[in-house]
Design a protein around this motif. Structure first.
Motif, mmCIF file in Angstrom:
data_model
loop_
_atom_site.group_PDB
_atom_site.id
_atom_site.type_symbol
_atom_site.label_atom_id
_atom_site.label_comp_id
_atom_site.label_asym_id
_atom_site.label_seq_id
_atom_site.Cartn_x
_atom_site.Cartn_y
_atom_site.Cartn_z
ATOM 1 N N LYS A 129 0.851 -1.193 0.000
ATOM 2 C CA LYS A 129 0.000 0.000 0.000
ATOM 3 C C LYS A 129 0.885 1.240 0.000
ATOM 4 O O LYS A 129 1.842 1.325 0.775
ATOM 5 C CB LYS A 129 -0.907 0.009 1.227
ATOM 6 C CG LYS A 129 -1.878 1.185 1.248
ATOM 7 C CD LYS A 129 -2.766 1.164 2.477
ATOM 8 C CE LYS A 129 -3.862 0.162 2.308
ATOM 9 N NZ LYS A 129 -4.883 0.258 3.364
ATOM 10 N N VAL A 130 0.559 2.191 -0.873
ATOM 11 C CA VAL A 130 1.207 3.502 -0.873
ATOM 12 C C VAL A 130 0.140 4.507 -0.496
ATOM 13 O O VAL A 130 -0.881 4.628 -1.179
ATOM 14 C CB VAL A 130 1.840 3.851 -2.240
ATOM 15 C CG1 VAL A 130 2.261 5.313 -2.283
ATOM 16 C CG2 VAL A 130 3.041 2.957 -2.523
ATOM 17 N N ASN A 139 -2.306 14.590 -6.537
ATOM 18 C CA ASN A 139 -2.806 13.221 -6.500
ATOM 19 C C ASN A 139 -2.572 12.456 -7.800
ATOM 20 O O ASN A 139 -1.972 11.375 -7.791
ATOM 21 C CB ASN A 139 -4.292 13.216 -6.143
ATOM 22 C CG ASN A 139 -4.896 11.834 -6.146
ATOM 23 O OD1 ASN A 139 -4.244 10.837 -5.886
ATOM 24 N ND2 ASN A 139 -6.173 11.769 -6.464
ATOM 25 N N LYS A 143 -0.190 9.226 -8.388
ATOM 26 C CA LYS A 143 -0.881 7.970 -8.713
ATOM 27 C C LYS A 143 -0.328 7.365 -10.006
ATOM 28 O O LYS A 143 -0.057 6.164 -10.080
ATOM 29 C CB LYS A 143 -2.381 8.226 -8.842
ATOM 30 C CG LYS A 143 -3.202 6.998 -9.132
ATOM 31 C CD LYS A 143 -4.683 7.364 -9.198
ATOM 32 C CE LYS A 143 -5.541 6.144 -9.447
ATOM 33 N NZ LYS A 143 -6.976 6.495 -9.450
ATOM 34 N N VAL A 146 3.205 5.751 -9.441
ATOM 35 C CA VAL A 146 3.312 4.530 -8.651
ATOM 36 C C VAL A 146 2.508 3.368 -9.244
ATOM 37 O O VAL A 146 2.784 2.210 -8.943
ATOM 38 C CB VAL A 146 2.912 4.754 -7.174
ATOM 39 C CG1 VAL A 146 3.780 5.835 -6.543
ATOM 40 C CG2 VAL A 146 1.447 5.071 -7.004
ATOM 41 N N ALA A 147 1.538 3.662 -10.092
ATOM 42 C CA ALA A 147 0.647 2.628 -10.632
ATOM 43 C C ALA A 147 1.376 1.480 -11.335
ATOM 44 O O ALA A 147 1.025 0.315 -11.104
ATOM 45 C CB ALA A 147 -0.383 3.257 -11.568
ATOM 46 N N TYR A 153 -2.740 2.079 -4.269
ATOM 47 C CA TYR A 153 -2.536 3.505 -4.002
ATOM 48 C C TYR A 153 -3.746 4.094 -3.285
ATOM 49 O O TYR A 153 -4.893 3.885 -3.700
ATOM 50 C CB TYR A 153 -2.304 4.253 -5.316
ATOM 51 C CG TYR A 153 -2.158 5.745 -5.157
ATOM 52 C CD1 TYR A 153 -1.002 6.295 -4.625
ATOM 53 C CD2 TYR A 153 -3.182 6.601 -5.531
ATOM 54 C CE1 TYR A 153 -0.859 7.662 -4.489
ATOM 55 C CE2 TYR A 153 -3.049 7.974 -5.402
ATOM 56 C CZ TYR A 153 -1.889 8.501 -4.871
ATOM 57 O OH TYR A 153 -1.757 9.861 -4.728
#
Length: 159
Positions: A129-130, A139, A143, A146-147, A153
């Motif tokens: 989890k991030v 945001n 997002k 990191v996706a 996320y």
């Protein structure tokens, strides 16, 4: 006392015990988003938000914090946190862990996350989890960065 009366009494006691267990527990009031750059207030806020987002997390989270940009040591702290995140990601983060990022300097923290995840292999962080605690303007770019790693996320707007 008759056996039937005793059984009835036990049933009533058992039901009342169940009802007491079902009573909602009082939750502590949420910690408000700090209105200034006080690092202690931000860390208390981050701790509160992290605790509320621990579902699916099996161990102590990795929490990364940057002070506000006007802090005289901001660049040193930015560099140190960037190195720490990069080192943690290089070693590998196991499924069931959380990486939490928070700062009154949301855009700079976003930059740090984006730079840190640039070399993370696609799909290598499934089950991690991030949590990004920042401004809505940051945001989507965080997002998107990191996706590809496959993380779960979560964004919490600091407002």
């Amino acid at each position: 006392m008759s056996r039937t009366a005793l059984l009835a009494l036990l049933a009533v006691v058992a039901l009342s015990a169940c009802k007491k267990e079902e009573a909602p527990k009082a939750q502590a009031a949420a910690v408000a988003v700090p209105t200034n750059g006080d690092p202690n207030a931000w860390q208390a806020y981050a701790s509160d938000v992290v605790k509320k987002n621990m579902d699916g997390v099996n161990s102590a989270p990795f929490v990364y914090f940057l002070p506000e940009e006007s802090d005289p040591n901001f660049q040193d702290q930015y560099d140190a946190q960037a190195e720490k995140v990069k080192s943690d990601l290089t070693r590998g983060i196991l499924e069931g862990n959380m990486l939490a990022f928070v700062s009154p300097a949301s855009a700079k923290m976003g930059d740090l996350v984006i730079a840190s995840f640039a070399d993370v292999a696609a799909g290598s962080m499934k089950g991690v989890k991030v949590l990004f605690i920042g401004q809505a303007a940051d945001n989507e770019r965080v997002k998107a960065a990191v996706a590809p790693s496959g993380v779960n996320y979560v964004f919490v707007e600091a407002k």
